[in-house]
Design a protein around this motif. Structure first.
Motif, PDB file in Angstrom:
ATOM      1  N   THR A  24       0.832  -1.199   0.000  1.00 41.29           N
ATOM      2  CA  THR A  24       0.000   0.000   0.000  1.00 41.29           C
ATOM      3  C   THR A  24       0.870   1.254   0.000  1.00 41.29           C
ATOM      4  O   THR A  24       0.616   2.198  -0.767  1.00 41.29           O
ATOM      5  N   LEU A  25       1.919   1.254   0.819  1.00 38.98           N
ATOM      6  CA  LEU A  25       2.829   2.403   0.858  1.00 38.98           C
ATOM      7  C   LEU A  25       3.552   2.571  -0.478  1.00 38.98           C
ATOM      8  O   LEU A  25       3.716   3.692  -0.967  1.00 38.98           O
ATOM      9  N   PHE A  26       3.987   1.439  -1.087  1.00 39.79           N
ATOM     10  CA  PHE A  26       4.630   1.503  -2.405  1.00 39.79           C
ATOM     11  C   PHE A  26       3.706   2.165  -3.422  1.00 39.79           C
ATOM     12  O   PHE A  26       4.136   2.984  -4.225  1.00 39.79           O
ATOM     13  N   THR A  27       2.438   1.780  -3.398  1.00 37.19           N
ATOM     14  CA  THR A  27       1.481   2.330  -4.357  1.00 37.19           C
ATOM     15  C   THR A  27       1.323   3.831  -4.163  1.00 37.19           C
ATOM     16  O   THR A  27       1.267   4.595  -5.134  1.00 37.19           O
ATOM     17  N   LEU A  28       1.258   4.267  -2.916  1.00 38.30           N
ATOM     18  CA  LEU A  28       1.143   5.704  -2.641  1.00 38.30           C
ATOM     19  C   LEU A  28       2.391   6.452  -3.105  1.00 38.30           C
ATOM     20  O   LEU A  28       2.287   7.552  -3.666  1.00 38.30           O
ATOM     21  N   ILE A  29       3.565   5.870  -2.866  1.00 37.49           N
ATOM     22  CA  ILE A  29       4.810   6.506  -3.303  1.00 37.49           C
ATOM     23  C   ILE A  29       4.851   6.575  -4.827  1.00 37.49           C
ATOM     24  O   ILE A  29       5.239   7.598  -5.406  1.00 37.49           O
ATOM     25  N   LEU A  30       4.456   5.500  -5.504  1.00 29.12           N
ATOM     26  CA  LEU A  30       4.443   5.480  -6.967  1.00 29.12           C
ATOM     27  C   LEU A  30       3.557   6.597  -7.507  1.00 29.12           C
ATOM     28  O   LEU A  30       3.940   7.291  -8.444  1.00 29.12           O
TER      29      LEU A  30
END
Length: 152
Positions: A24-30
């Motif tokens: 979820t954090l990766f998706t937000l960063i992306l």
């Protein structure tokens, strides 16, 4: 043996929960900085954190634990390189599939590789043959992916 198996399952479940949060954090960063930059910043940040941990361990335990064979370093370079592609791929996929479908699909891919590794004994354990029960487990995972795909 049963206690070790239950402990392993509990640790794996905790790791899976952490992967869900991380994805979820990766998706937000992306979404914030794009796939390539997010992959690089996440891997560089991970390297910095790992380096700090290594320095702390080295400082407290000395260098006797750091005699690492060259073949291990080569495997680490391959694994880290794959990690860059994994982080980029996960970030791109999850943005398009949603986190639940993305995690299930990544997990299915891991299960497929895991079955092959187990069958061939590539991780150093005794080979585990593919039987009907394990094959059905993979089929159930594939059905789960299909059912989780969001229909627009």
């Amino acid at each position: 043996m049963q206690g070790m198996t239950l402990t392993g399952v509990a640790v794996a479940l905790g790791s899976g929960l952490a992967i869900g949060i991380q994805a979820t954090l990766f998706t937000l960063i992306l979404r914030s900085i794009g796939p390539f930059r997010s992959s690089l910043i996440l891997n560089v940040t991970g390297g910095i954190v790992a380096g700090i941990i290594m320095l702390v361990v080295f400082g407290t335990q000395g260098n006797k634990h750091w005699n690492i064979p060259r073949s291990t370093v080569v495997l680490a370079v391959i694994a880290v390189t794959l990690g860059i592609f994994i982080v980029t791929g996960v970030a791109l996929a999850f943005q398009r599939t949603g986190v639940a479908t993305g995690i299930a699909t990544v997990f299915l891919g891991q299960m497929l590789i895991g079955i092959v590794v187990d069958m061939l004994g590539l991780a150093g354990a005794e080979p585990i043959p593919l039987d009907l029960r394990r094959g059905l487990g993979l089929a159930v995972m594939a059905v789960a992916v299909v059912l989780l795909v969001h229909q627009k």
